[in-house]
Design a protein around this motif. Structure first.
Motif, PDB file in Angstrom:
ATOM      1  N   THR A  35      39.989 -71.378   5.376  1.00 51.73           N
ATOM      2  CA  THR A  35      41.300 -71.368   6.031  1.00 51.73           C
ATOM      3  C   THR A  35      41.315 -70.552   7.320  1.00 51.73           C
ATOM      4  N   GLY A  36      40.385 -69.608   7.451  1.00 48.93           N
ATOM      5  CA  GLY A  36      40.410 -68.683   8.572  1.00 48.93           C
ATOM      6  C   GLY A  36      41.448 -67.600   8.421  1.00 48.93           C
ATOM      7  N   LEU A  37      42.110 -67.524   7.268  1.00 48.02           N
ATOM      8  CA  LEU A  37      43.151 -66.533   7.023  1.00 48.02           C
ATOM      9  C   LEU A  37      42.591 -65.314   6.305  1.00 48.02           C
ATOM     10  N   GLY A  38      43.275 -64.175   6.463  1.00 48.18           N
ATOM     11  CA  GLY A  38      42.866 -62.961   5.787  1.00 48.18           C
ATOM     12  C   GLY A  38      42.872 -63.138   4.278  1.00 48.18           C
ATOM     13  N   SER A  39      41.856 -62.572   3.621  1.00 44.23           N
ATOM     14  CA  SER A  39      41.729 -62.802   2.176  1.00 44.23           C
ATOM     15  C   SER A  39      41.817 -61.531   1.344  1.00 44.23           C
ATOM     16  N   VAL A  40      41.934 -60.363   1.973  1.00 42.98           N
ATOM     17  CA  VAL A  40      42.165 -59.114   1.241  1.00 42.98           C
ATOM     18  C   VAL A  40      43.182 -58.288   2.018  1.00 42.98           C
ATOM     19  N   ALA A  41      43.791 -57.317   1.350  1.00 45.94           N
ATOM     20  CA  ALA A  41      44.692 -56.374   2.023  1.00 45.94           C
ATOM     21  C   ALA A  41      43.854 -55.213   2.535  1.00 45.94           C
ATOM     22  N   SER A  42      43.769 -55.080   3.849  1.00 52.73           N
ATOM     23  CA  SER A  42      42.883 -54.082   4.446  1.00 52.73           C
ATOM     24  C   SER A  42      43.660 -52.950   5.100  1.00 52.73           C
ATOM     25  N   LYS A  43      43.012 -51.782   5.152  1.00 50.84           N
ATOM     26  CA  LYS A  43      43.477 -50.663   5.951  1.00 50.84           C
ATOM     27  C   LYS A  43      42.516 -50.561   7.128  1.00 50.84           C
ATOM     28  N   GLN A  44      42.913 -51.119   8.261  1.00 50.12           N
ATOM     29  CA  GLN A  44      42.021 -51.206   9.409  1.00 50.12           C
ATOM     30  C   GLN A  44      42.202 -49.997  10.328  1.00 50.12           C
ATOM     31  N   THR A  45      41.093 -49.562  10.916  1.00 55.77           N
ATOM     32  CA  THR A  45      41.098 -48.411  11.812  1.00 55.77           C
ATOM     33  C   THR A  45      40.265 -48.715  13.041  1.00 55.77           C
ATOM     34  N   ALA A  46      40.769 -48.341  14.201  1.00 53.68           N
ATOM     35  CA  ALA A  46      40.016 -48.475  15.452  1.00 53.68           C
ATOM     36  C   ALA A  46      40.206 -47.197  16.250  1.00 53.68           C
ATOM     37  N   THR A  47      39.108 -46.646  16.777  1.00 53.14           N
ATOM     38  CA  THR A  47      39.150 -45.389  17.522  1.00 53.14           C
ATOM     39  C   THR A  47      38.553 -45.597  18.908  1.00 53.14           C
ATOM     40  N   PHE A  48      39.202 -45.045  19.941  1.00 51.63           N
ATOM     41  CA  PHE A  48      38.773 -45.241  21.318  1.00 51.63           C
ATOM     42  C   PHE A  48      38.676 -43.900  22.042  1.00 51.63           C
ATOM     43  N   ASP A  49      37.595 -43.724  22.770  1.00 48.48           N
ATOM     44  CA  ASP A  49      37.415 -42.559  23.639  1.00 48.48           C
ATOM     45  C   ASP A  49      38.242 -42.787  24.911  1.00 48.48           C
ATOM     46  N   VAL A  50      39.071 -41.814  25.282  1.00 51.36           N
ATOM     47  CA  VAL A  50      39.917 -41.974  26.471  1.00 51.36           C
ATOM     48  C   VAL A  50      39.472 -41.076  27.617  1.00 51.36           C
TER      49      VAL A  50
END
Length: 297
Positions: free
Chosen positions: A199-214
């Motif tokens: 389906t291309g759809l999300g299949s689990v409930a995730s806690k996503q994190t992204a970190t960026f150097d500024v």
């Protein structure tokens, strides 16, 4: 007197075979030479690629950006009709054959999955209903092709077109970033870091994190997720951290998202009376995506 026991070579071989059988057998097929099933990535989101490899003449000659400008990694996986992974080949944009692969398969019916992305590593692809990216590898623009193929006596060649399956939040800070802020960190839920290939759809409930150097002064941050439906909201927490990882500023947002669309979230983050207040705004349209939603905070 100490007695020495000599183990016969045959017994050693038996023990070695037993140990091997206890380990998971690798299915990664790094051989891109001769095979009876050839796959070429022809286009992504209806953008054709004139040349996928050096000297490749199998594809039509059309002016277009190279495949490596769209993604840096390709994963080709073959599954049985029941969903058991049979073979897999991973490529990076530095490979001479990037976008082209050959498999040697027994006669029968198979499912082919091709994933294009630019994450820091390859997703887990053992189960086609749970193609898993992680916070460690990161989340990027992601495209897939999924289809059936029957292998018989003749060679099979397939040119595939991939479609985008992610939604993206483009978070833009319009005021100056304080000098004591070292990184921006984004935690978000409501989407998924894992998708179902069918389906291309999300299949689990995730806690996503992204970190960026500024430290370089970057103020735009692109956050990707696989939604559980065509549309959905993510709960987003944006945090500014100092060099020691201490929280200096923090804001919460509820962000409407849609597959193959960009949601712009732009505004003053560190100063001002309207921090956290969202309203309709404006931003340049990116025509590479299906559309955009513009919000300000």
């Amino acid at each position: 007197m100490k007695q020495t026991v000599n183990v016969k070579p045959a017994l050693l071989a038996l023990i070695y075979a037993f140990l091997l059988s206890a380990c998971e057998k690798a299915v990664i097929d790094e051989s891109n030479g001769d095979g009876n099933f050839h796959v070429s990535v022809f286009e992504i989101e209806k953008t054709p690629f004139a040349s996928l490899t050096r000297g490749d003449t199998r594809l039509p000659t059309r002016a277009a950006e190279p495949l490596s400008e769209v993604c840096t990694r390709l994963n080709f996986a073959i599954y049985s009709p029941e969903g058991t992974r049979v073979k897999q080949t991973n490529q990076t944009s530095g490979d001479d054959d990037f976008g082209n692969v050959s498999f040697k398969l027994e006669k029968g019916n198979y499912q082919l999955l091709v994933v294009a992305h630019s994450a820091g590593g390859n997703p887990t692809m053992t189960n086609p209903s749970k193609i898993q990216f992680t916070n460690a590898t990161g989340y990027t623009d992601t495209f897939i092709y999924k289809g059936s193929v029957t292998i018989g006596d003749e060679q099979v060649s397939l040119q595939v077109s991939l479609e985008r399956i992610v939604a993206m939040c483009r978070f833009v800070i319009t005021d100056d970033i304080p000098t004591d802020v070292a990184t921006m960190q984004f935690h978000y839920t409501g989407g998924s870091g894992c998708f179902d290939a069918s389906t291309g759809l999300g299949s689990v409930a995730s806690k996503q994190t992204a970190t960026f150097d500024v430290s370089s002064g970057v103020k735009q941050f692109d956050l990707y997720t696989f939604l559980h439906d065509r549309e959905g909201d993510i709960a987003l927490k944006a945090t500014a951290l100092d060099a020691g990882g201490n929280t200096l500023y923090e804001r919460d947002f509820e962000v409407p998202m849609e597959r193959n669309r960009i949601t712009w979230l732009a505004g003053v983050f560190f100063t001002g009376a309207n921090m956290g207040q969202m309203s309709i705004g404006a931003a340049p349209v990116d025509t590479a995506w299906e559309g955009e939603t513009h919000l300000t905070f």
